[in-house]
Scaffold this active site. Structure first.
Site, PDB file in Angstrom:
ATOM      1  N   CYS A 120       4.308  -6.214  15.682  1.00  0.00           N
ATOM      2  CA  CYS A 120       3.758  -5.472  16.825  1.00  0.00           C
ATOM      3  C   CYS A 120       2.297  -5.893  17.009  1.00  0.00           C
ATOM      4  O   CYS A 120       1.574  -6.080  16.028  1.00  0.00           O
ATOM      5  CB  CYS A 120       3.839  -3.966  16.585  1.00  0.00           C
ATOM      6  SG  CYS A 120       5.523  -3.414  16.304  1.00  0.00           S
TER       7      CYS A 120
ATOM      8  N   CYS B 185      -2.582   1.491   8.180  1.00  0.00           N
ATOM      9  CA  CYS B 185      -1.785   0.888   7.120  1.00  0.00           C
ATOM     10  C   CYS B 185      -1.717  -0.622   7.303  1.00  0.00           C
ATOM     11  O   CYS B 185      -1.640  -1.122   8.406  1.00  0.00           O
ATOM     12  CB  CYS B 185      -0.381   1.466   7.149  1.00  0.00           C
ATOM     13  SG  CYS B 185      -0.073   2.343   5.635  1.00  0.00           S
TER      14      CYS B 185
ATOM     15  N   CYS C 184       2.861   8.319   1.995  1.00  0.00           N
ATOM     16  CA  CYS C 184       3.258   7.332   3.002  1.00  0.00           C
ATOM     17  C   CYS C 184       3.596   6.038   2.258  1.00  0.00           C
ATOM     18  O   CYS C 184       2.768   5.512   1.512  1.00  0.00           O
ATOM     19  CB  CYS C 184       2.101   7.139   3.985  1.00  0.00           C
ATOM     20  SG  CYS C 184       2.430   5.881   5.217  1.00  0.00           S
TER      21      CYS C 184
ATOM     22  N   CYS D 168       5.559  -7.474   7.403  1.00  0.00           N
ATOM     23  CA  CYS D 168       6.580  -6.942   8.320  1.00  0.00           C
ATOM     24  C   CYS D 168       7.064  -8.049   9.240  1.00  0.00           C
ATOM     25  O   CYS D 168       6.256  -8.828   9.760  1.00  0.00           O
ATOM     26  CB  CYS D 168       6.001  -5.788   9.137  1.00  0.00           C
ATOM     27  SG  CYS D 168       7.232  -5.046  10.235  1.00  0.00           S
TER      28      CYS D 168
ATOM     29  N   CYS E  18      -0.708  -3.992  15.161  1.00  0.00           N
ATOM     30  CA  CYS E  18      -0.508  -3.520  13.790  1.00  0.00           C
ATOM     31  C   CYS E  18      -0.920  -4.583  12.770  1.00  0.00           C
ATOM     32  O   CYS E  18      -0.539  -5.754  12.890  1.00  0.00           O
ATOM     33  CB  CYS E  18       0.962  -3.154  13.610  1.00  0.00           C
ATOM     34  SG  CYS E  18       1.362  -2.699  11.914  1.00  0.00           S
TER      35      CYS E  18
ATOM     36  N   GLY F  34       5.874  -2.525   6.707  1.00  0.00           N
ATOM     37  CA  GLY F  34       7.271  -2.972   6.777  1.00  0.00           C
ATOM     38  C   GLY F  34       8.135  -2.126   7.688  1.00  0.00           C
ATOM     39  O   GLY F  34       7.759  -1.033   8.107  1.00  0.00           O
TER      40      GLY F  34
ATOM     41  N   LEU G 245       8.222   4.285  19.837  1.00  0.00           N
ATOM     42  CA  LEU G 245       8.510   3.867  21.215  1.00  0.00           C
ATOM     43  C   LEU G 245       7.319   3.082  21.794  1.00  0.00           C
ATOM     44  O   LEU G 245       7.462   1.949  22.214  1.00  0.00           O
ATOM     45  CB  LEU G 245       8.838   5.092  22.068  1.00  0.00           C
ATOM     46  CG  LEU G 245       9.514   4.777  23.392  1.00  0.00           C
ATOM     47  CD1 LEU G 245      10.950   4.318  23.169  1.00  0.00           C
ATOM     48  CD2 LEU G 245       9.482   5.973  24.327  1.00  0.00           C
ATOM     49  N   HIS G 246       6.164   3.711  21.820  1.00  0.00           N
ATOM     50  CA  HIS G 246       4.880   3.095  22.197  1.00  0.00           C
ATOM     51  C   HIS G 246       4.771   2.630  23.653  1.00  0.00           C
ATOM     52  O   HIS G 246       3.692   2.269  24.096  1.00  0.00           O
ATOM     53  CB  HIS G 246       4.510   1.900  21.305  1.00  0.00           C
ATOM     54  CG  HIS G 246       4.541   2.211  19.845  1.00  0.00           C
ATOM     55  ND1 HIS G 246       4.177   3.427  19.315  1.00  0.00           N
ATOM     56  CD2 HIS G 246       4.924   1.452  18.781  1.00  0.00           C
ATOM     57  CE1 HIS G 246       4.323   3.389  18.005  1.00  0.00           C
ATOM     58  NE2 HIS G 246       4.779   2.229  17.655  1.00  0.00           N
TER      59      HIS G 246
ATOM     60  N   GLU H  37       0.823  -1.210   0.000  1.00  0.00           N
ATOM     61  CA  GLU H  37       0.000   0.000   0.000  1.00  0.00           C
ATOM     62  C   GLU H  37       0.853   1.254   0.000  1.00  0.00           C
ATOM     63  O   GLU H  37       1.939   1.268   0.568  1.00  0.00           O
ATOM     64  CB  GLU H  37      -0.837   0.059   1.290  1.00  0.00           C
ATOM     65  CG  GLU H  37      -1.804  -1.062   1.445  1.00  0.00           C
ATOM     66  CD  GLU H  37      -2.419  -1.084   2.848  1.00  0.00           C
ATOM     67  OE1 GLU H  37      -2.838  -2.159   3.267  1.00  0.00           O
ATOM     68  OE2 GLU H  37      -2.452  -0.031   3.513  1.00  0.00           O
TER      69      GLU H  37
ATOM     70  N   SER I 278      10.394   6.093   9.717  1.00  0.00           N
ATOM     71  CA  SER I 278       9.869   5.638  11.004  1.00  0.00           C
ATOM     72  C   SER I 278      10.382   4.225  11.252  1.00  0.00           C
ATOM     73  O   SER I 278      10.301   3.357  10.384  1.00  0.00           O
ATOM     74  CB  SER I 278       8.343   5.648  10.957  1.00  0.00           C
ATOM     75  OG  SER I 278       7.815   5.125  12.154  1.00  0.00           O
TER      76      SER I 278
HETATM   77  N1  SAH Z   1       7.765  -0.275  10.969  1.00  0.00           N
HETATM   78  C1  SAH Z   1       7.937   1.109  11.161  1.00  0.00           C
HETATM   79  C2  SAH Z   1       7.228   1.963  10.142  1.00  0.00           C
HETATM   80  C3  SAH Z   1       5.880   1.532   9.721  1.00  0.00           C
HETATM   81  S1  SAH Z   1       4.622   1.597  10.997  1.00  0.00           S
HETATM   82  C4  SAH Z   1       7.543   1.517  12.557  1.00  0.00           C
HETATM   83  O1  SAH Z   1       6.939   0.708  13.273  1.00  0.00           O
HETATM   84  O2  SAH Z   1       7.863   2.621  12.956  1.00  0.00           O
HETATM   85  C5  SAH Z   1       4.376   3.371  11.111  1.00  0.00           C
HETATM   86  C6  SAH Z   1       3.710   3.807  12.388  1.00  0.00           C
HETATM   87  O3  SAH Z   1       2.333   3.396  12.415  1.00  0.00           O
HETATM   88  C7  SAH Z   1       4.356   3.237  13.633  1.00  0.00           C
HETATM   89  O4  SAH Z   1       4.600   4.222  14.590  1.00  0.00           O
HETATM   90  C8  SAH Z   1       3.320   2.255  14.067  1.00  0.00           C
HETATM   91  O5  SAH Z   1       3.415   1.943  15.392  1.00  0.00           O
HETATM   92  C9  SAH Z   1       2.027   2.940  13.694  1.00  0.00           C
HETATM   93  N2  SAH Z   1       0.877   2.015  13.714  1.00  0.00           N
HETATM   94  C10 SAH Z   1       0.839   0.726  13.357  1.00  0.00           C
HETATM   95  N3  SAH Z   1      -0.387   0.201  13.548  1.00  0.00           N
HETATM   96  C11 SAH Z   1      -1.150   1.187  14.047  1.00  0.00           C
HETATM   97  C12 SAH Z   1      -2.515   1.269  14.473  1.00  0.00           C
HETATM   98  N4  SAH Z   1      -3.317   0.233  14.381  1.00  0.00           N
HETATM   99  N5  SAH Z   1      -2.963   2.462  14.932  1.00  0.00           N
HETATM  100  C13 SAH Z   1      -2.142   3.537  14.993  1.00  0.00           C
HETATM  101  N6  SAH Z   1      -0.837   3.511  14.617  1.00  0.00           N
HETATM  102  C14 SAH Z   1      -0.349   2.353  14.151  1.00  0.00           C
HETATM  103 FE1  SF4 Z   2       6.061  -3.614  11.558  1.00  0.00          FE
HETATM  104 FE2  SF4 Z   2       5.914  -1.011  12.182  1.00  0.00          FE
HETATM  105 FE3  SF4 Z   2       3.713  -2.577  12.118  1.00  0.00          FE
HETATM  106 FE4  SF4 Z   2       5.475  -2.924  14.049  1.00  0.00          FE
HETATM  107  S1  SF4 Z   2       4.242  -1.090  13.689  1.00  0.00           S
HETATM  108  S2  SF4 Z   2       4.510  -4.552  12.844  1.00  0.00           S
HETATM  109  S3  SF4 Z   2       7.379  -2.530  13.000  1.00  0.00           S
HETATM  110  S4  SF4 Z   2       4.997  -2.033  10.409  1.00  0.00           S
END
Ligand code: SAH
Ligand code: SF4
Length: 353
Positions: free
Chosen positions: A126, A345, A115, A122, A129, A171, A227-228, A102, A203
């Site tokens: 996480c 995403c 974006c 990936c 995600c 990714g 960081l989260h 995407e 990111s």
């Molecule tokens: N893998 C990298 C970049 C892609 S994710 C990373 O994790 O930084 C880009 C951002 O989208 C990250 O900060 C990720 O935590 C956030 N993200 C992923 N799933 C999400 C969700 N369901 N709601 C809000 N943010 C989300």
């Molecule tokens: Fe991968 Fe970023 Fe999603 Fe974590 S938040 S699974 S690192 S795309």
């Protein structure tokens, strides 16, 4: 073919977006052409948005035919486009090997941001995600990453110039380091998309070695660190790869990035209801933020199908933001955009799978 090669894009006609200006000049010399032909082709592709060699009318028919045998301009097929009322447009691209990724165009006043994804799926996984749910299938090539930026830039109804690029799609960009850095150079180059490095954000979930490498690339890109969670124990529950890397190591890498590039790091923090959104978390996060030059970006969790996390109440998110600011943190609450365009995403791809 080695195992690592299999993980990368299978061979096909070479994508023009995968070529640096130097490589294209060398290809011209192989074809018995003068080097300035490379400049003409790049001008057609990046500045006049040509979609095929036939459009390049200042090249001879014979050369156009030879080029079309060796290269492709666009490799992907846009298999789905969704546009939200706020103008956010999401594209699902299918690559020659059938895999999909995407990319998104996000307008905002005078600015417009693309974006981009860097991998098919990936490897990090996480828990909140959609992108990591089926693991990773392969890396995208530099050309495929650039191609997404071109699709987001030019295949919308929006005529605001693309001004910013964020690597926040599917990714982990630093797990596909070489292709990501090459794509950034093309997006940034005057012969390429000509977008300022300071308008480009990577990111990452935080791979300290690659952050140090990136700091030495002589690029002025912004680093966003996902960081989260403000402590190692909670972070490891949300981000499997956090078991290998402590927050202390990330702080050190971020400090090094700032020292070498002069760019303030952005800390990203997805607020998950009743999980990482309590006052004690805001206090711990302020402690982390104080130890480096950074901005904190709070993001409301975007619901993902099949995952049981909650978006915090608005007043809880605002209380978190205010406490962080009172404690001296430079923080913002980012509004999720395009929620109605298939959510966060990775979800569009998952729905199609
Ligand atoms: N893998 C990298 C970049 C892609 S994710 C990373 O994790 O930084 C880009 C951002 O989208 C990250 O900060 C990720 O935590 C956030 N993200 C992923 N799933 C999400 C969700 N369901 N709601 C809000 N943010 C989300
Ligand atoms: Fe991968 Fe970023 Fe999603 Fe974590 S938040 S699974 S690192 S795309």
């Amino acid at each position: 073919m080695t195992k690592a090669d299999q993980f990368n894009t299978p061979a096909g006609p070479r994508q023009l977006y995968d070529c640096t200006a130097d490589l294209l000049r060398a290809s011209m010399s192989d074809l018995g052409q003068p080097p300035y032909r490379a400049g003409q082709i790049l001008e057609w592709v990046y500045h006049r948005q040509a979609r095929s060699f036939d459009e390049m009318t200042n090249l001879s028919k014979d050369l156009r035919r030879q080029l079309a045998e060796q290269f492709c301009v666009y490799e992907s097929e846009v298999v789905h486009v969704s546009r939200a009322a706020d103008g956010v447009t999401k594209f699902l691209l299918r690559w020659a090997d059938g895999e999909t990724t995407e990319c998104v165009s996000i307008p905002s006043g005078e600015r417009r941001t693309a974006c981009l994804s860097t991998q098919v799926g990936c490897p990090v996984g996480c828990v909140f995600c959609a992108s990591g749910m089926g693991g990773v299938r392969r890396n995208l090539s530099a050309g495929q990453i650039v191609e997404q930026a071109m699709v987001a830039a030019y295949q919308t109804d929006d005529d605001t110039r693309l001004s910013n690029v964020v690597f926040m799609g599917i990714g982990e960009p630093l797990a596909n380091y070489d292709a990501t850095v090459q794509a950034i150079r093309t997006i940034n180059a005057a012969w390429g998309m000509n977008i300022g490095a300071r308008k480009i954000t990577i990111s990452t979930v935080g791979l300290p070695e690659q952050i140090l490498r990136l700091a030495d690339e002589n690029l002025q890109v912004t680093l966003a660190l996902s960081l989260h969670a403000p402590n190692d124990e909670l972070r490891a529950r949300l981000i499997p790869w956090a078991r290998r890397v402590s927050i202390a190591q990330l702080i050190e890498a971020a400090r090094d990035y700032f020292a070498k590039t002069g760019r303030e790091v952005t800390l990203e923090y997805v607020l998950l209801g009743d999980l990482n959104d309590r006052p004690e978390h805001a206090r711990q996060l302020a402690d982390v933020a104080r130890r480096m030059r950074c901005n904190v970006n709070l993001i409301l969790y975007n619901p993902v199908e099949g995952v049981s996390y909650a978006r915090p109440q608005s007043q809880v998110a605002h209380a978190f933001l205010h406490l962080l600011r009172e404690l001296g943190g430079n923080a913002h609450l980012r509004q999720s955009r395009g929620l109605e365009v298939d959510g966060a995403c990775g979800q569009l791809r998952r729905q199609q799978l």
